[in-house]
Scaffold this active site. Structure first.
Site: not given
Length: 551
Positions: A199, A256
């Site tokens: 957002d 990752e």
């Protein structure tokens, strides 16, 4: 496939309004769980859940008080895990909101920060001394009206809130804040989410020198009656260059977890496309971004073409995410109704156009039903923005009303009074009603999504625009195997065109609507559109589309 998101289609779920499972009138995670088979049946790749975190709901969950738990209104972490598990079984990825430019004023971080100037989180939010006359330190306005600064007596300072007073902005200049935010993201990645929608991603940093924003230029086409926020260039209150380094830290975390993705919401009146390109350039920033450029009133060939060209000129290896509706804007069936023959013809045209654009796609719940904007009365309002600016700005409640699953009193959404009313025009377009109609808009969405999946040129192919006058938008999507000519009539009037360079045996796809093609003469009825599959027979440079008068 680690890049499933590139060209993927995301279905946005507004949890408060999707399905209530416990009779309290508010949608929840168990309700979403019960409707995931429907979502999967559409043929989308992922769902995006608007905020479900612990919140006092001053801004319907976009004021987060705990980033690592579920608000009891929506259920529990176990319920969330169940949604993840079933979605993955159905082949759906799960993206969740991250609202980290600000927190709730009830978040423990802010409770501590506002208590004094010497506590351990004193610098976790944006605090500033008043001017000598006691006024706020800058001229920055809040998106929701009034100044973006609120006085705190305990600290004898102002704090920054770009949105509601109850939504204080975090201080991303503090590395500890960045670390804490990244830790909350890791919590959800470890839980199995496939990505984040960020957002207000361009609001993270403010100008450390606290300089005033300059005014935006006035012109005859600019109206500030219901949006004083647009009266400034927000040069210093957002869009700061320091954001790039933090977004690289976000991408390093995502890397990752192979197969995860990010999509950033870029909110800006003046430079959103440029920021979208900047934030997705290369392979060490966000995977995707979207702006409000296609969520506004503009419905012309020039507008759509200019937005795509501007993005890919700015970031040839960047990636956009396009949508026509979401939880923050008037539904596009109502927003663009002056261009329609019928609501269904406009709905068929717009999803065909959206799915033909280069980029990833986001569909907002209920648009596949052709839902218009709900007409909400003042006493029914829940949106703080609408309550503040009524009646000039009617806010976002009209696009957030509950999903109509059948034509019963509350549309099958709940057994009790819903948090927002289900209006009769929506009941007439319920899932149950449209499921039984073979050529319904709902089934057209399914057909178009399947058509896109079958054609790699529509997912990752290049785009070559053709110079045709308004109201015709024409372009080719092409890769090494296929060329597809896409032609859209953005008006309710019939248009006559000439197509040069097509072999005689090429015919329009069955997904086309309101067209006739004979001996190079293409007729498009109002809101008509054509997909002409050329295979390897035609190279993009050999095609031309012109108006009959120019033929």
């Amino acid at each position: 496939m680690t890049e499933w998101w590139r060209g993927g289609v995301i279905y946005q779920i507004y949890p408060r309004s999707f399905q209530d499972s416990n009779g309290d009138g508010v949608g929840d995670l168990r309700g979403i769980l019960s409707r995931l088979d429907y979502v999967a049946s559409l043929g989308v790749d992922a769902i995006w859940l608007s905020p479900i975190f612990t919140s006092p709901m001053a801004d319907m969950g976009y004021d987060v008080a705990n980033y690592t738990d579920i608000d009891p209104l929506f259920g529990t972490l176990d319920d969330f895990d169940a949604v993840i598990e079933k979605a993955h079984v159905l082949g759906l990825k799960v993206i969740i909101d991250q609202v980290v430019s600000h927190t709730s004023d009830q978040h423990p971080w802010f409770v501590e920060s506002r208590s004094s100037r010497s506590n351990s989180r004193a610098d976790w939010y944006v605090w500033a001394d008043p001017n000598e006359d006691g006024t706020p330190p800058t001229n920055w306005p809040s998106v929701f009206g009034g100044p973006a600064w609120e006085w705190n007596g305990a600290r004898q300072q102002y704090y920054l809130h770009n949105f509601l007073i109850e939504q204080p902005d975090l201080n991303f200049h503090n590395p500890e804040v960045q670390d804490a935010v990244l830790d909350t993201m890791r919590f959800w990645l470890d839980r199995g989410v496939d990505g984040f929608r960020f957002d207000t991603v361009n609001y993270y940093f403010h100008d450390a020198m606290l300089r005033n924003n300059p005014p935006a230029p006035r012109n005859a086409k600019t109206s500030f009656a219901s949006d004083p926020y647009a009266m400034q260039f927000h040069r210093y209150s957002k869009n700061q260059p320091e954001n790039i380094a933090f977004l690289k830290r976000v991408r390093a975390l995502m890397d990752e977890y192979p197969g995860t993705t990010t999509v950033g919401e870029v909110g800006d009146h003046h430079s959103a496309i440029e920021l979208m390109a900047q934030y997705t350039q290369g392979d060490d920033l966000l995977h995707m971004c979207y702006s409000f450029d296609m969520l506004g009133p503009h419905f012309t060939a020039e507008h759509f073409r200019s937005r795509l060209e501007a993005f890919f000129e700015g970031a040839p290896d960047g990636w956009p995410c396009w949508s026509f509706s979401n939880h923050d804007v008037r539904r596009h069936i109502s927003r663009w109704e002056s261009h329609q023959v019928t609501p269904d013809s406009l709905g068929e045209l717009t999803i065909a156009l959206l799915l033909a654009l280069k980029g990833s796609i986001c569909i907002y719940q209920g648009e596949e039903l052709g839902l218009p904007e709900a007409e909400i009365e003042y006493h029914e309002l829940t949106d703080a923005q609408a309550i503040r600016f009524w009646p000039d700005n009617k806010g976002r409640d009209g696009c957030r009303t509950p999903m109509p699953w059948d034509d019963s009193t509350h549309g099958g959404f709940t057994d009790s009074k819903p948090w927002l009313p289900v209006k009769s025009p929506h009941l007439a377009r319920s899932v149950q009603t449209l499921e039984t109609v073979e050529d319904s808009l709902l089934n057209h969405y399914r057909d178009m999504l399947a058509f896109r999946r079958r054609h790699s040129a529509l997912i990752r192919g290049d785009t070559t625009f053709l110079d045709v006058g308004e109201p015709i938008l024409a372009f080719m999507r092409h890769d090494e195997a296929h060329t597809i000519l896409c032609v859209f009539n953005l008006s309710p009037a019939t248009q006559e065109l000439t197509v040069k360079g097509l072999p005689n045996d090429v015919v329009p796809s069955g997904q086309s609507r309101g067209i006739a093609l004979e001996s190079g003469h293409l007729t498009l009825k109002g809101n008509g559109f054509a997909f002409i599959e050329c295979g390897m027979k035609v190279k993009p440079a050999s095609l031309a589309v012109t108006e009959m008068a120019d033929a």
